[in-house]
Design an enzyme around this catalytic site. Structure first.
Site, mmCIF file in Angstrom:
data_model
loop_
_atom_site.group_PDB
_atom_site.id
_atom_site.type_symbol
_atom_site.label_atom_id
_atom_site.label_comp_id
_atom_site.label_asym_id
_atom_site.label_seq_id
_atom_site.Cartn_x
_atom_site.Cartn_y
_atom_site.Cartn_z
ATOM 1 C CG HIS A 69 47.181 48.862 56.844
ATOM 2 N ND1 HIS A 69 46.575 49.107 58.051
ATOM 3 C CD2 HIS A 69 48.447 49.371 56.955
ATOM 4 C CE1 HIS A 69 47.413 49.730 58.853
ATOM 5 N NE2 HIS A 69 48.570 49.898 58.216
ATOM 6 C CD GLU A 70 51.184 49.134 54.177
ATOM 7 O OE1 GLU A 70 51.600 50.307 54.053
ATOM 8 O OE2 GLU A 70 51.263 48.505 55.238
ATOM 9 C CG HIS A 122 49.705 53.984 55.559
ATOM 10 N ND1 HIS A 122 49.342 54.718 56.665
ATOM 11 C CD2 HIS A 122 49.935 52.713 56.025
ATOM 12 C CE1 HIS A 122 49.334 53.950 57.742
ATOM 13 N NE2 HIS A 122 49.698 52.724 57.377
#
Length: 450
Positions: free
Chosen positions: A21-22, A25
């Protein structure tokens, strides 16, 4: 050992999902020219950190999430020479791309893992009903042992998993549905299930069982017993052949279970055959609530006919393209079902008791890991999809909340005020805290009740 497996499986799952997920980003931020300062797996005090280029990478003490910290004037002064690399100075399109990249990375992970699973070939369970509980909703609707479900509301059903999900989705909608089944003799009939008055707390993974239908085939003998249950205390043993309850013949598990359920807190004589010899015991079934009525339980499970269940396995092999199609379909269908269930929970059609917190998720992680690699990978996909869906909800502090701010900025032609965003953050934190309290309470209730 099982606790260690559970903790390890949970830690690995959270580590993978948060990192993916990170990284979503991080990767898009770098492509958009934004300076990334910190990439953290976990919150709180860093336990391990190292510098690589401009970015500080770290593992922190609280492993229930992570974050990517970018250069931003709202958090600290930014040198004039680097203003063009600050997140807040980017166009609204770039900011939206950076924010949405995290949830999209979770969906992409699920698609890739499902693709690998389908490429390797899978086995599905034929949706043939091996057991219909007497006087159940399914029995009253006319389902019979041996029926094979082929369609629900004209949508074809190819596996037991598809049948269960179809029932859950339509039960949450409080719909009346048509289920087509093929009878053991080859004839096709349609049966109606009406969910209008179904208990909201029934709408979970065991809905089919609550309706009284299962693919399980039972032998007419006792299976595993709870060591402190009424059956074991009275002297019954696993493998005892079912015979009579209160002198009434019970030649199969369904008739035996129905007779026991009808006698909560009542002294009951149970007769079994052990090594061909009759054995009679006196049992007092424990009274437990099942919906709006009390039923008897003695802490006994049926003995499964594993040969019959294994016969339901149907191998399915996919090519590269068809496997990718299946992966996309599975990810989309799971995402859509998650959103529908959340919406119906808000409407009150599904009980909030279905919410699960970290304790329950850790338990699922441990169980799936013990079942094997494929089961664990499917669990990983499910949680990754759930994480992606949840983060896209329009709740401040979540990625979806930030997207909501940016859409408002597009409509207004200028960003929302700091005051409005601060108020939104407080509301978002409150909502998430309330959901976490409910989820953890549900986890503890399950532990105590289980």
């Amino acid at each position: 050992m099982s606790i260690l497996i559970t903790l390890l499986a949970f830690a690995v799952a959270i580590g993978i999902l948060v990192t993916v997920h990170e990284f979503g980003h991080y990767w898009v931020a770098k492509r958009c020219g934004v300076k990334v300062l910190t990439f953290s797996i976990g919150f709180g005090k860093p336990l391990l950190r190292w510098q690589r280029g401009e970015v500080q990478w770290q593992l922190a003490a609280i492993p229930l999430g992570g974050y990517v910290r970018m250069l931003d004037e709202r958090e600290a002064p930014v040198p004039a020479a680097e203003l063009n690399r600050a997140f807040n100075r980017q166009s609204v399109g770039k900011r939206m791309a950076i924010v949405v990249a995290g949830p999209l990375a979770n969906f992409l992970l699920a698609i890739l893992v499902y693709w690998a699973i389908f490429l390797n070939g899978v086995e599905v369970l034929i949706p043939r009903l091996g057991s219909i509980e007497p006087n159940s909703i399914a029995a009253k609707a006319g389902f019979l042992t041996g029926d094979t479900i082929v369609a629900i509301d004209r949508e074809s059903v190819n596996s037991w998993a598809e049948a269960r999900l179809g029932l859950i989705e339509r039960a949450a909608a409080k719909a009346s549905i048509q289920v087509e089944v093929v009878r053991p003799n080859g004839g096709t009939v349609s049966r109606t299930l009406d969910f209008a008055d179904i208990d909201n707390e029934w709408i979970d993974g065991d809905l089919a069982g609550r309706l009284g239908m299962s693919i399980a085939v039972y032998r007419n003998e006792l299976g595993p017993l709870l060591t402190d249950g009424a059956a074991a205390v009275a002297g019954l043993k696993q493998g005892d052949r079912l015979w009579k309850v209160e002198d009434k013949p019970t030649p199969d598990w369904n008739s035996f279970a129905a007779a026991v359920r009808a006698r909560p807190n009542l002294p009951t004589h149970i007769s079994v055959l052990r090594a061909g010899q009759p054995v009679e015991v006196r049992v007092v079934p424990k009274s437990v609530q099942d919906g709006d009525k009390a039923v008897g339980r003695i802490g006994a499970a049926p003995a499964l006919d594993m040969d019959a269940i294994h016969a339901l396995n149907k191998p399915v092999q996919y090519g590269v393209i068809s496997a990718l199609g299946q992966a996309l379909h599975q990810t989309w269908a799971t995402s859509a079902l998650s959103l529908k269930m959340m919406w119906r929970m808000l409407l009150g059609n599904v009980s909030v008791k279905q919410l699960s917190g970290p304790v329950a998720i850790a338990g699922y992680a441990g169980k799936s890991a013990q079942y094997g690699l494929r089961a664990y990978l499917e669990f990983l996909c499910l949680i990754s999809i759930s994480l992606g869906v949840m983060n896209l909800l329009p709740v401040p502090v979540l990625d979806g909340g930030h997207l909501m701010y940016y859409f408002a900025e597009i409509l207004r032609g200028r960003p929302l005020s700091e005051r409005a965003m601060e108020l939104g953050q407080r509301v978002g934190v409150g909502l998430l805290a309330a959901l976490m309290v409910v989820a953890v309470f549900n986890d503890l209730t399950r532990l105590v009740g289980g």
